[in-house]
Design a protein around this motif. Structure first.
Motif, PDB file in Angstrom:
ATOM      1  N   ILE A  99     -75.776 -17.241 -37.637  1.00 29.92           N
ATOM      2  CA  ILE A  99     -76.051 -17.832 -36.325  1.00 29.92           C
ATOM      3  C   ILE A  99     -74.793 -17.832 -35.476  1.00 29.92           C
ATOM      4  O   ILE A  99     -74.846 -17.628 -34.256  1.00 29.92           O
TER       5      ILE A  99
ATOM      6  N   LEU B 285     -76.833 -26.942 -32.039  1.00 32.38           N
ATOM      7  CA  LEU B 285     -78.164 -27.051 -32.641  1.00 32.38           C
ATOM      8  C   LEU B 285     -78.455 -28.516 -32.885  1.00 32.38           C
ATOM      9  O   LEU B 285     -77.607 -29.253 -33.408  1.00 32.38           O
TER      10      LEU B 285
ATOM     11  N   ASP C  24     -81.184 -31.345 -34.536  1.00 31.65           N
ATOM     12  CA  ASP C  24     -82.306 -31.598 -35.446  1.00 31.65           C
ATOM     13  C   ASP C  24     -82.779 -33.024 -35.222  1.00 31.65           C
ATOM     14  O   ASP C  24     -82.135 -33.972 -35.683  1.00 31.65           O
TER      15      ASP C  24
ATOM     16  N   GLU D  74     -84.824 -19.248 -32.691  1.00 32.61           N
ATOM     17  CA  GLU D  74     -85.614 -19.906 -33.743  1.00 32.61           C
ATOM     18  C   GLU D  74     -85.796 -18.975 -34.935  1.00 32.61           C
ATOM     19  O   GLU D  74     -85.670 -19.390 -36.100  1.00 32.61           O
TER      20      GLU D  74
ATOM     21  N   ILE E 149     -82.566 -18.770 -36.834  1.00 35.12           N
ATOM     22  CA  ILE E 149     -82.319 -19.984 -37.624  1.00 35.12           C
ATOM     23  C   ILE E 149     -83.138 -19.955 -38.912  1.00 35.12           C
ATOM     24  O   ILE E 149     -82.641 -20.264 -40.000  1.00 35.12           O
ATOM     25  N   GLU E 150     -84.415 -19.570 -38.820  1.00 35.38           N
ATOM     26  CA  GLU E 150     -85.275 -19.506 -40.002  1.00 35.38           C
ATOM     27  C   GLU E 150     -84.782 -18.445 -40.979  1.00 35.38           C
ATOM     28  O   GLU E 150     -84.781 -18.656 -42.195  1.00 35.38           O
TER      29      GLU E 150
ATOM     30  N   ASP F 182     -81.736 -17.427 -41.275  1.00 36.20           N
ATOM     31  CA  ASP F 182     -80.494 -17.946 -41.870  1.00 36.20           C
ATOM     32  C   ASP F 182     -80.803 -18.932 -42.996  1.00 36.20           C
ATOM     33  O   ASP F 182     -80.182 -18.917 -44.052  1.00 36.20           O
ATOM     34  N   LYS F 183     -81.791 -19.816 -42.744  1.00 35.13           N
ATOM     35  CA  LYS F 183     -82.196 -20.767 -43.781  1.00 35.13           C
ATOM     36  C   LYS F 183     -82.742 -20.036 -45.002  1.00 35.13           C
ATOM     37  O   LYS F 183     -82.423 -20.366 -46.144  1.00 35.13           O
TER      38      LYS F 183
END
Length: 690
Positions: free
Chosen positions: A28, A52, A54, A165, A168-169, A171-172
């Motif tokens: 990211i 970012l 949350d 988005e 980010i997903e 990367d997770k």
């Protein structure tokens, strides 16, 4: 700046570029950096950052913050002191000048210096901000750039939202997969994934040390390639269960390694789901070779108590049994006891043993128990985690009976030794008394006939005198050794002149040495060398050693040296005689021992000289050492302490040397009066005549 406006206005081109950035950037942070390069087209801005947010955890992070704009570490959302908090809360873009910036900070601003202009634009998902773009500048040129591009930030953020988005997903997912692989690679267990058809799709690298296979070489192979034929039915059945949606726990199976050896393994596996459908299997395998061997060892050891002919008992703190082997039950039957009475065959102190084991963690001592002529030695082991005491019995009945017999035999031997010593003492006394009379009256008769010219008669008297003295010495030595060993020898500790004793011994032994043509030397550094000891013991010990030196020396010399120190006097008696063998030196101080024995021995004596010398010196706390080689002579070294704490704890009566130890207070010129106590009539008559 025109390039920037043109870039932001060309949405079609931006979508293509953003899609490429999602796939081409590793993180990211790298994605955010490329976004700012894209919208600013290399125009330098003092501060740019991507934040970012949350809302579920209430935290805000800055994966990219060029030139350290906002705080770069993870923060709790409520602690943010800048306009950024309002941008994220109100979901709207904000352009803030220097005059208004401080009003958005509840206390000290996050930035060390307040920018001239600050711009923030939220990135929304489902109408809520999950990220924000932040730009700040301090000089007029860059301030103008931010003002110019600010109107385009909101539409750009809307365009950016799905790509960010997605990144980010991804990367997770990548982090999750990386974590999974790290765990899989570092785990002692082997991690695997297989398809629903049984083909290996992934296996952790530790398959190499476990099975000897290359992990990449296994991918694509069917599990049958590494599973023994006799194990395949179990493997197929397990695969069917997992495909049906079940989990497999602790299933044992034998697998082959690369050399063909079989390894027992334990498998835990579960289905891999996608859109609610099972597409494969994932799980772990653990090598249980050691556990398997341990289980076999446990089973083997469990057999021992059953087959043990000795009792094995397991009890708790109160003596309640949890296990008794067959031999223990037989012992209870023999004692007419039931299992509830097992404590009666155990050591009486077993509860105290448990307390000690709990408090001190000590090993429980073995204890003996006698049960109607049956003797057991119980060895106890306390299980801390179970509060149980294991007792293992050993039959020592034969050993105890033998011990009793040995004790009885020892008592008899001691008694016989005492009887023997007393017998020798009495017999020696009975022999010495008439022998004194024989020698005494022989001397009287010799005086009466000494003027006769009968030479044979004179020779006869010489033979009688020499033989009598030899016999008297033998009896005297036997009497001393018997008194020492029976504990009836009495000591008289006093200050004695050792130099005087040595000089007298030199005078008495000189004729014998001269007769054998042996040089008798003595080196005493000074006169009046005093020690604290028993005069008789010191004199007899030295006399025996000098006598032996002369007896066993046929040529050369016997030399006596004396050395004095502050704490001791050392007397060395060295000869050039026949010496001693190494074998005889080990027993030279034993009573009645001689190197040459029997009828063929070359020297007179019964072998008591050295034994008595050793015992005399030991009683007065003195030491004797020997250095000797056969045919090269011997050297005895005696060390007398100048002052010794010698306890005199002897019993019985010893008249040895009584006359020599009586001090008289006779006046000068008067005749000494000697009181003789004698119950033998012949000795009384001899005393009257002399």
């Amino acid at each position: 700046m025109e390039n920037t406006k043109e870039t932001l206005g060309n949405f079609t081109n931006l979508q293509t570029q953003l899609a490429e950035l999602v796939n081409s950037t590793d993180s990211i942070s790298g994605f955010a950096k490329n976004i700012f390069d894209l919208i600013l087209t290399k125009i330098p801005i003092n501060r740019v950052s991507l934040s970012l947010y949350d809302p579920n955890t209430g935290t805000i992070t800055f994966p990219y913050s060029g030139d350290a704009g906002e705080r770069t570490r993870t923060q709790v959302f409520r602690d943010i002191n800048s306009p950024l908090k309002q941008v994220l809360e109100q979901n709207k873009a904000m352009l803030v000048d220097q005059a208004d910036f401080a009003s958005f900070c509840q206390d000290k601003p996050l930035d060390s210096s307040i920018p001239v202009i600050w711009a923030g634009c939220p990135i929304l998902k489902d109408g809520r901000a999950f990220a924000a773009l932040v730009l700040a500048a301090n000089d007029n040129d860059r301030v103008d750039i931010i003002k110019e591009i600010f109107p385009a930030l909101t539409p750009f953020s809307e365009l950016l939202a799905p790509y960010l988005e997605t990144k980010i997903e991804l990367d997770k997912l990548e982090n999750s997969e990386s974590k999974f692989r790290r765990l899989a690679e570092s785990s002692a267990d082997l991690t695997f994934q297989i398809t629903s058809k049984g083909y290996i799709s992934y296996v952790s690298s530790n398959v190499k040390p476990l099975f000897g296979y290359d992990p990449e070489g296994l991918v694509g192979k069917h599990i049958e390639s590494i599973t023994p034929v006799n194990q395949m039915p179990k493997a197929r059945k397990a695969l069917q269960k997992i495909i049906a949606g079940e989990n497999i726990k602790n299933m044992t199976i034998t697998q082959k390694d690369s050399s063909g050896s079989l390894i027992p393994m334990e498998i835990n596996a579960s289905p891999i789901l996608k859109d609610g459908k099972v597409i494969g299997v994932q799980g772990t395998m653990r090598d249980i070779s050691e556990r398997h061997q341990a289980q076999q060892e446990i089973e083997r050891l469990a057999f021992f108590p059953l087959a043990n002919p000795m009792p094995v008992v397991e009890v708790d703190f109160y003596g309640v049994p949890s296990y008794i082997n067959p031999a223990g039950i037989q012992l209870l039957d023999r004692m007419n006891l039931d299992m509830a009475q097992v404590a009666q065959i155990l050591p009486k102190d077993f509860q105290q043993d448990i307390r000690d084991a709990l408090s001190d963690k000590n090993t429980i001592v073995s204890r003996e128990v006698s049960l109607d002529g049956f003797h057991l030695l119980w060895s106890g082991y306390f299980l801390q985690n179970q509060n149980l005491l294991h007792y293992y019995g050993t039959d020592i009945t034969t050993l105890k009976n033998t011990e009793v017999e040995l004790i009885d035999a020892q008592k008899k031997a001691v008694k016989n030794e005492q009887v023997k010593s007393l017998f020798l003492a009495n017999m020696s006394h009975e022999i010495r008394t008439p022998l004194n009379s024989i020698l005494g009256f022989t001397e009287l008769i010799e005086e009466e006939v000494k003027d006769t010219k009968n030479t044979d008669l004179k020779a006869y008297f010489d033979i009688i005198r020499v033989s009598g003295k030899r016999l008297w010495k033998t009896v005297h030595e036997i009497l001393d050794i018997s008194q020492i060993e029976s504990g009836t020898f009495q000591l008289k500790i006093e200050t004695i002149d050792l130099s005087e004793i040595l000089n007298e011994l030199l005078i008495s032994f000189y004729p014998g040495a001269e007769e054998k043509n042996i040089e008798l030397q003595m080196n005493i550094p000074r006169s009046g060398i005093t020690i604290v000891a028993d005069e008789y013991c010191a004199t007899q010990a030295l006399s025996n050693l000098i006598d032996n030196a002369i007896k066993y020396t046929n040529s050369g010399y016997v030399k006596i040296d004396v050395e004095c120190s502050d704490i001791s006097v050392q007397v060395t008696i060295k000869d050039t005689g026949i010496g001693m063998s190494d074998e005889y030196q080990k027993q030279m101080f034993d009573a009645f021992s001689q190197e040459s024995t029997g009828y063929t021995k070359h020297f007179q004596g019964v072998g008591l000289g050295l034994a008595l010398s050793h015992r005399y010196l030991r009683m007065i706390k003195s030491d004797i050492q020997l250095a000797s080689k056969q045919d090269q002579g011997s050297t005895f070294t005696i060390t007398f302490p100048i002052s010794a704490d010698i306890p005199v704890l002897r019993t019985g009566t010893n008249m040895r040397g009584a006359a020599a130890r009586n001090n008289t207070n006779a006046s000068p010129g008067s005749k000494p009066v000697i009181l003789v106590v004698e119950d033998d009539p012949n000795s009384q008559k001899l005393a009257d005549l002399t």
